[in-house]
Design an enzyme around this catalytic site. Structure first.
Site, PDB file in Angstrom:
ATOM      1  N   GLU A  77       5.536  15.815   3.620  1.00 37.53           N
ATOM      2  CA  GLU A  77       4.420  16.367   3.197  1.00 37.53           C
ATOM      3  C   GLU A  77       4.380  17.798   4.335  1.00 37.53           C
ATOM      4  OE1 GLU A  77       1.781  12.584   2.011  1.00 37.53           O
ATOM      5  OE2 GLU A  77       1.638  13.205   4.032  1.00 37.53           O
TER       6      GLU A  77
ATOM      7  N   GLY B 166       0.000   9.713  -2.121  1.00 34.46           N
ATOM      8  CA  GLY B 166      -1.102   8.700  -1.785  1.00 34.46           C
ATOM      9  C   GLY B 166      -1.815   8.434  -3.350  1.00 34.46           C
TER      10      GLY B 166
ATOM     11  N   GLY C  52      -0.525  10.518   6.705  1.00 28.24           N
ATOM     12  CA  GLY C  52       0.827   9.812   6.895  1.00 28.24           C
ATOM     13  C   GLY C  52       0.471   8.367   6.661  1.00 28.24           C
TER      14      GLY C  52
ATOM     15  N   ASP D 200      -2.625  17.655  -1.566  1.00 31.66           N
ATOM     16  CA  ASP D 200      -2.460  16.294  -1.052  1.00 31.66           C
ATOM     17  C   ASP D 200      -3.911  15.991  -0.598  1.00 31.66           C
ATOM     18  OD1 ASP D 200      -1.114  14.406  -0.199  1.00 31.66           O
ATOM     19  OD2 ASP D 200       0.207  15.281   1.358  1.00 31.66           O
TER      20      ASP D 200
ATOM     21  N   LYS E 162     -13.610  10.614   4.147  1.00 31.33           N
ATOM     22  CA  LYS E 162     -12.413  11.221   5.029  1.00 31.33           C
ATOM     23  C   LYS E 162     -12.691  12.198   6.037  1.00 31.33           C
ATOM     24  CE  LYS E 162      -9.272   8.668   2.582  1.00 31.33           C
ATOM     25  NZ  LYS E 162      -8.141   9.291   1.872  1.00 31.33           N
TER      26      LYS E 162
HETATM   27  C1  5RP Z   1       0.343   9.977   2.781  1.00 28.46           C
HETATM   28  C2  5RP Z   1      -0.852  10.516   3.021  1.00 28.46           C
HETATM   29  C3  5RP Z   1      -2.051  10.441   2.164  1.00 28.46           C
HETATM   30  O1  5RP Z   1      -2.585  11.827   1.991  1.00 28.46           O
HETATM   31  C4  5RP Z   1      -3.134   9.851   2.872  1.00 28.46           C
HETATM   32  O2  5RP Z   1      -2.551   8.391   3.337  1.00 28.46           O
HETATM   33  C5  5RP Z   1      -4.355   9.835   2.025  1.00 28.46           C
HETATM   34  O3  5RP Z   1      -4.081   8.692   0.996  1.00 28.46           O
HETATM   35  P1  5RP Z   1      -5.006   8.313  -0.014  1.00 28.46           P
HETATM   36  O4  5RP Z   1      -5.248   9.510  -0.870  1.00 28.46           O
HETATM   37  O5  5RP Z   1      -4.458   7.260  -0.834  1.00 28.46           O
HETATM   38  O6  5RP Z   1      -6.375   7.908   0.626  1.00 28.46           O
HETATM   39  O7  5RP Z   1      -0.836  11.313   4.062  1.00 28.46           O
HETATM   40  O8  5RP Z   1       1.445  10.034   3.452  1.00 28.46           O
END
Ligand code: 5RP
Length: 220
Positions: free
Chosen positions: A105, A29, A97, A83, A123
């Site tokens: 992941e 991501g 996801g 992550d 978030k």
């Molecule tokens: C990818 C994920 C990402 O961690 C989630 O979508 C967050 O993404 P971003 O950092 O672009 O906001 O789970 O499968």
């Protein structure tokens, strides 16, 4: 005031401070991408990284970081997995996801000693489920799984996307996820489901949250 991307960059930098050596698990991501860029600056300290998607593997390689096969990583060899998340609660339960990499992941995270979640403040939510819950499904099972998800009160929509594993994703709208541990297990019980995007049975251990007042660190 910092932009969302600046907040993501700040938490990525903060996560790089947890890199002490060994093997690093790397998420997928935009926030994880900022972390990869930070990891590149300390790559001489590490033995390599395990990627949670083809896109992450490519970005790691572009930075000259050694990408390792998870099957060759023994217990205790991966200290941290870093992550982002689409949503996280104060209990460190996550919904993930949005980028479609949820299965890999979850597998990589399962091997790591510590899950470090890096997010901007948008978030952090009181209850998971405003963001549609991604469910990775075998292509032949998508209609049957969708019917089961409707019985649970959700409105599944097929994403126009194929996962790195050759499967499809149903994004489930309208769920008010009051018990993420139970719902994670319940959805995984549906025949044809590969994984769902609830990361509750194995929540994050550390949350690095990018806020207007700087990076806040929360530990479970
Ligand atoms: C990818 C994920 C990402 O961690 C989630 O979508 C967050 O993404 P971003 O950092 O672009 O906001 O789970 O499968």
């Amino acid at each position: 005031m910092a932009t969302q991307d600046e907040l993501k960059q700040q938490v990525a930098k903060a996560a790089a401070e947890y890199v002490k050596g060994g093997i690093i698990g790397v998420g997928t991501g935009s926030t994880a991408n900022f972390f990869i860029d930070e990891l590149a600056k300390v790559k001489s300290k590490i033995d390599g990284a395990v990627a949670s998607s083809e896109a992450t593997a490519q970005r790691l390689r572009n930075h000259g970081i050694n990408v390792l096969d998870l099957n060759n990583v023994g217990p205790g060899e991966m200290q941290i997995y870093v992550d982002g998340a689409d949503e996280i609660t104060e209990h460190f339960h996550m919904l993930k996801g949005g980028g479609g990499a949820l299965t890999r992941e979850k597998v990589v995270a399962a091997v790591a000693e510590k899950f470090i979640c890096i997010c901007d403040a948008s978030k952090l939510v009181p209850v998971l489920g405003k963001f549609p819950l991604p469910v990775e499904v075998l292509p032949m099972a998508r209609s049957q799984v969708a019917r089961e998800l409707v019985k649970m009160g959700g409105q599944p929509r097929l994403r126009d996307f194929t996962t790195d594993n050759g499967n499809v994703i149903l994004d489930v709208h309208g769920l008010n996820i009051l018990d993420p541990v139970a719902m994670e297990a319940q959805i995984n019980q549906i025949v044809g489901v590969v994984t769902n995007g609830l990361f509750a049975a194995r929540p994050a251990d550390v949350l690095l949250l990018g806020t207007a007042d700087g990076v806040k660190t929360y530990t479970r």
